[in-house]
Design a protein around this motif. Sequence first.
Motif, PDB file in Angstrom:
ATOM      1  N   PRO A 164       4.044  -2.834  -3.610  1.00 61.73           N
ATOM      2  CA  PRO A 164       4.021  -2.196  -2.281  1.00 61.73           C
ATOM      3  C   PRO A 164       2.868  -1.203  -2.120  1.00 61.73           C
ATOM      4  O   PRO A 164       2.264  -1.118  -1.048  1.00 61.73           O
ATOM      5  CB  PRO A 164       5.365  -1.470  -2.192  1.00 61.73           C
ATOM      6  CG  PRO A 164       6.241  -2.144  -3.165  1.00 61.73           C
ATOM      7  CD  PRO A 164       5.340  -2.634  -4.253  1.00 61.73           C
ATOM      8  N   LEU A 165       2.544  -0.476  -3.169  1.00 61.68           N
ATOM      9  CA  LEU A 165       1.437   0.470  -3.111  1.00 61.68           C
ATOM     10  C   LEU A 165       0.111  -0.251  -2.857  1.00 61.68           C
ATOM     11  O   LEU A 165      -0.711   0.198  -2.049  1.00 61.68           O
ATOM     12  CB  LEU A 165       1.373   1.272  -4.415  1.00 61.68           C
ATOM     13  CG  LEU A 165       0.616   2.580  -4.407  1.00 61.68           C
ATOM     14  CD1 LEU A 165       1.205   3.536  -3.380  1.00 61.68           C
ATOM     15  CD2 LEU A 165       0.671   3.214  -5.783  1.00 61.68           C
ATOM     16  N   GLY A 166      -0.077  -1.383  -3.511  1.00 58.40           N
ATOM     17  CA  GLY A 166      -1.274  -2.179  -3.292  1.00 58.40           C
ATOM     18  C   GLY A 166      -1.352  -2.754  -1.889  1.00 58.40           C
ATOM     19  O   GLY A 166      -2.418  -2.788  -1.271  1.00 58.40           O
ATOM     20  N   VAL A 167      -0.205  -3.196  -1.362  1.00 63.39           N
ATOM     21  CA  VAL A 167      -0.167  -3.747   0.004  1.00 63.39           C
ATOM     22  C   VAL A 167      -0.493  -2.661   1.018  1.00 63.39           C
ATOM     23  O   VAL A 167      -1.350  -2.849   1.902  1.00 63.39           O
ATOM     24  CB  VAL A 167       1.213  -4.385   0.290  1.00 63.39           C
ATOM     25  CG1 VAL A 167       1.358  -4.717   1.768  1.00 63.39           C
ATOM     26  CG2 VAL A 167       1.417  -5.629  -0.556  1.00 63.39           C
ATOM     27  N   PHE A 168       0.176  -1.520   0.915  1.00 64.35           N
ATOM     28  CA  PHE A 168      -0.083  -0.430   1.870  1.00 64.35           C
ATOM     29  C   PHE A 168      -1.517   0.076   1.751  1.00 64.35           C
ATOM     30  O   PHE A 168      -2.143   0.425   2.746  1.00 64.35           O
ATOM     31  CB  PHE A 168       0.900   0.722   1.664  1.00 64.35           C
ATOM     32  CG  PHE A 168       2.296   0.392   2.060  1.00 64.35           C
ATOM     33  CD1 PHE A 168       2.574  -0.233   3.270  1.00 64.35           C
ATOM     34  CD2 PHE A 168       3.360   0.695   1.221  1.00 64.35           C
ATOM     35  CE1 PHE A 168       3.870  -0.543   3.636  1.00 64.35           C
ATOM     36  CE2 PHE A 168       4.657   0.383   1.581  1.00 64.35           C
ATOM     37  CZ  PHE A 168       4.914  -0.237   2.788  1.00 64.35           C
ATOM     38  N   SER A 169      -2.034   0.104   0.531  1.00 65.48           N
ATOM     39  CA  SER A 169      -3.401   0.560   0.321  1.00 65.48           C
ATOM     40  C   SER A 169      -4.409  -0.387   0.966  1.00 65.48           C
ATOM     41  O   SER A 169      -5.409   0.048   1.532  1.00 65.48           O
ATOM     42  CB  SER A 169      -3.667   0.679  -1.181  1.00 65.48           C
ATOM     43  OG  SER A 169      -4.966   1.109  -1.426  1.00 65.48           O
ATOM     44  N   LEU A 196      -1.223  -3.656 -11.223  1.00 69.03           N
ATOM     45  CA  LEU A 196      -0.682  -4.440 -10.104  1.00 69.03           C
ATOM     46  C   LEU A 196      -1.148  -3.909  -8.757  1.00 69.03           C
ATOM     47  O   LEU A 196      -1.445  -4.692  -7.850  1.00 69.03           O
ATOM     48  CB  LEU A 196       0.852  -4.446 -10.157  1.00 69.03           C
ATOM     49  CG  LEU A 196       1.462  -5.330 -11.229  1.00 69.03           C
ATOM     50  CD1 LEU A 196       2.952  -5.081 -11.331  1.00 69.03           C
ATOM     51  CD2 LEU A 196       1.181  -6.789 -10.934  1.00 69.03           C
ATOM     52  N   SER A 197      -1.218  -2.609  -8.599  1.00 70.34           N
ATOM     53  CA  SER A 197      -1.650  -2.062  -7.310  1.00 70.34           C
ATOM     54  C   SER A 197      -3.114  -2.393  -7.045  1.00 70.34           C
ATOM     55  O   SER A 197      -3.487  -2.743  -5.920  1.00 70.34           O
ATOM     56  CB  SER A 197      -1.407  -0.558  -7.241  1.00 70.34           C
ATOM     57  OG  SER A 197      -2.220   0.135  -8.154  1.00 70.34           O
ATOM     58  N   ARG A 198      -3.941  -2.333  -8.061  1.00 69.33           N
ATOM     59  CA  ARG A 198      -5.364  -2.671  -7.887  1.00 69.33           C
ATOM     60  C   ARG A 198      -5.547  -4.143  -7.567  1.00 69.33           C
ATOM     61  O   ARG A 198      -6.314  -4.510  -6.676  1.00 69.33           O
ATOM     62  CB  ARG A 198      -6.160  -2.307  -9.144  1.00 69.33           C
ATOM     63  CG  ARG A 198      -6.381  -0.825  -9.301  1.00 69.33           C
ATOM     64  CD  ARG A 198      -7.073  -0.507 -10.599  1.00 69.33           C
ATOM     65  NE  ARG A 198      -8.327  -1.224 -10.749  1.00 69.33           N
ATOM     66  CZ  ARG A 198      -9.514  -0.652 -10.812  1.00 69.33           C
ATOM     67  NH1 ARG A 198      -9.598   0.658 -10.742  1.00 69.33           N
ATOM     68  NH2 ARG A 198     -10.602  -1.364 -10.958  1.00 69.33           N
ATOM     69  N   MET A 199      -4.839  -5.004  -8.294  1.00 73.39           N
ATOM     70  CA  MET A 199      -4.956  -6.445  -8.047  1.00 73.39           C
ATOM     71  C   MET A 199      -4.384  -6.827  -6.685  1.00 73.39           C
ATOM     72  O   MET A 199      -4.983  -7.609  -5.953  1.00 73.39           O
ATOM     73  CB  MET A 199      -4.242  -7.247  -9.151  1.00 73.39           C
ATOM     74  CG  MET A 199      -4.911  -7.187 -10.492  1.00 73.39           C
ATOM     75  SD  MET A 199      -6.585  -7.849 -10.474  1.00 73.39           S
ATOM     76  CE  MET A 199      -7.551  -6.380 -10.641  1.00 73.39           C
ATOM     77  N   ASP A 253      -5.016   5.111   0.405  1.00 72.77           N
ATOM     78  CA  ASP A 253      -5.890   4.188  -0.309  1.00 72.77           C
ATOM     79  C   ASP A 253      -6.672   4.915  -1.399  1.00 72.77           C
ATOM     80  O   ASP A 253      -6.763   4.441  -2.530  1.00 72.77           O
ATOM     81  CB  ASP A 253      -6.847   3.514   0.676  1.00 72.77           C
ATOM     82  CG  ASP A 253      -7.746   2.503   0.006  1.00 72.77           C
ATOM     83  OD1 ASP A 253      -7.291   1.838  -0.952  1.00 72.77           O
ATOM     84  OD2 ASP A 253      -8.904   2.366   0.439  1.00 72.77           O
ATOM     85  N   HIS A 254      -7.215   6.062  -1.082  1.00 71.23           N
ATOM     86  CA  HIS A 254      -7.981   6.830  -2.077  1.00 71.23           C
ATOM     87  C   HIS A 254      -7.086   7.301  -3.223  1.00 71.23           C
ATOM     88  O   HIS A 254      -7.478   7.242  -4.390  1.00 71.23           O
ATOM     89  CB  HIS A 254      -8.675   8.019  -1.419  1.00 71.23           C
ATOM     90  CG  HIS A 254      -9.752   7.618  -0.450  1.00 71.23           C
ATOM     91  ND1 HIS A 254     -10.814   6.820  -0.804  1.00 71.23           N
ATOM     92  CD2 HIS A 254      -9.916   7.901   0.856  1.00 71.23           C
ATOM     93  CE1 HIS A 254     -11.596   6.626   0.241  1.00 71.23           C
ATOM     94  NE2 HIS A 254     -11.064   7.277   1.268  1.00 71.23           N
ATOM     95  N   ILE A 255      -5.902   7.766  -2.893  1.00 73.52           N
ATOM     96  CA  ILE A 255      -4.965   8.218  -3.934  1.00 73.52           C
ATOM     97  C   ILE A 255      -4.569   7.052  -4.832  1.00 73.52           C
ATOM     98  O   ILE A 255      -4.519   7.181  -6.059  1.00 73.52           O
ATOM     99  CB  ILE A 255      -3.728   8.891  -3.297  1.00 73.52           C
ATOM    100  CG1 ILE A 255      -4.123  10.219  -2.664  1.00 73.52           C
ATOM    101  CG2 ILE A 255      -2.627   9.086  -4.328  1.00 73.52           C
ATOM    102  CD1 ILE A 255      -3.030  10.861  -1.833  1.00 73.52           C
ATOM    103  N   THR A 256      -4.308   5.899  -4.225  1.00 74.87           N
ATOM    104  CA  THR A 256      -3.935   4.711  -5.005  1.00 74.87           C
ATOM    105  C   THR A 256      -5.053   4.296  -5.944  1.00 74.87           C
ATOM    106  O   THR A 256      -4.811   3.952  -7.106  1.00 74.87           O
ATOM    107  CB  THR A 256      -3.593   3.543  -4.058  1.00 74.87           C
ATOM    108  OG1 THR A 256      -2.523   3.932  -3.207  1.00 74.87           O
ATOM    109  CG2 THR A 256      -3.199   2.305  -4.830  1.00 74.87           C
TER     110      THR A 256
END
Length: 192
Positions: free
Chosen positions: A65-70, A168-171, A79-82
């Motif tokens: 979810p963090l990757g999607v929202f980012s 996972l968030s980066r990918m 996005d920057h925090i992620t």
Amino acid sequence: ARIAMGLHLPLWHQFLIYISNVLKGDLGTSVLTARPVLEDIFRVFPATLELAVSATIIGVLIGIPLGVFSAVKRGSLLDHITRVIGLLGYSLPIFWLGLMALMVFYARLDLLPGPGRVDVFYEGIVDPVTGIMLIDCIIAREWEIFRNALSHIILPAALLGYYSMAYLSRMTRSFMIEQLRQEYILTARVKG
């Protein structure tokens, strides 16, 4: 000892003996425990599996979810925090992060219990059916020990989950950005 361990033989012969033993399922005897290595592996494998599954669940539930929202809010503060969290996830060595987390959450703040699967007081109360402490506590209906085992797994699972979450968030962010640039997304936006 040299003859008993086969160290007097040529290196190629030692290697053939080793490969032959491995193919038969004999990994030798542990120097630390004086038990067969395979027996030691089977003894600790359920705890490793429990930790790996817990960390993977944490990483997936937060990372995707963090990757999607980012990706959807590209260029925003989220996005920057992620991206910084992901970069730190790749940069910090896990052993150092684990020691720092123990120092902060266990030694200083006393929020989480220390190392081990349960407190010493609870050891040996629950019979190991599966070897996975949380499941064994549920089977035995020992809810107090379950809470204790859960509190013990939070810190290591969160740290290992952090590393999988960073990946996972980066990918997910990269794949989402790539898909959001596709023509079918543009067509769908134009159509409303």
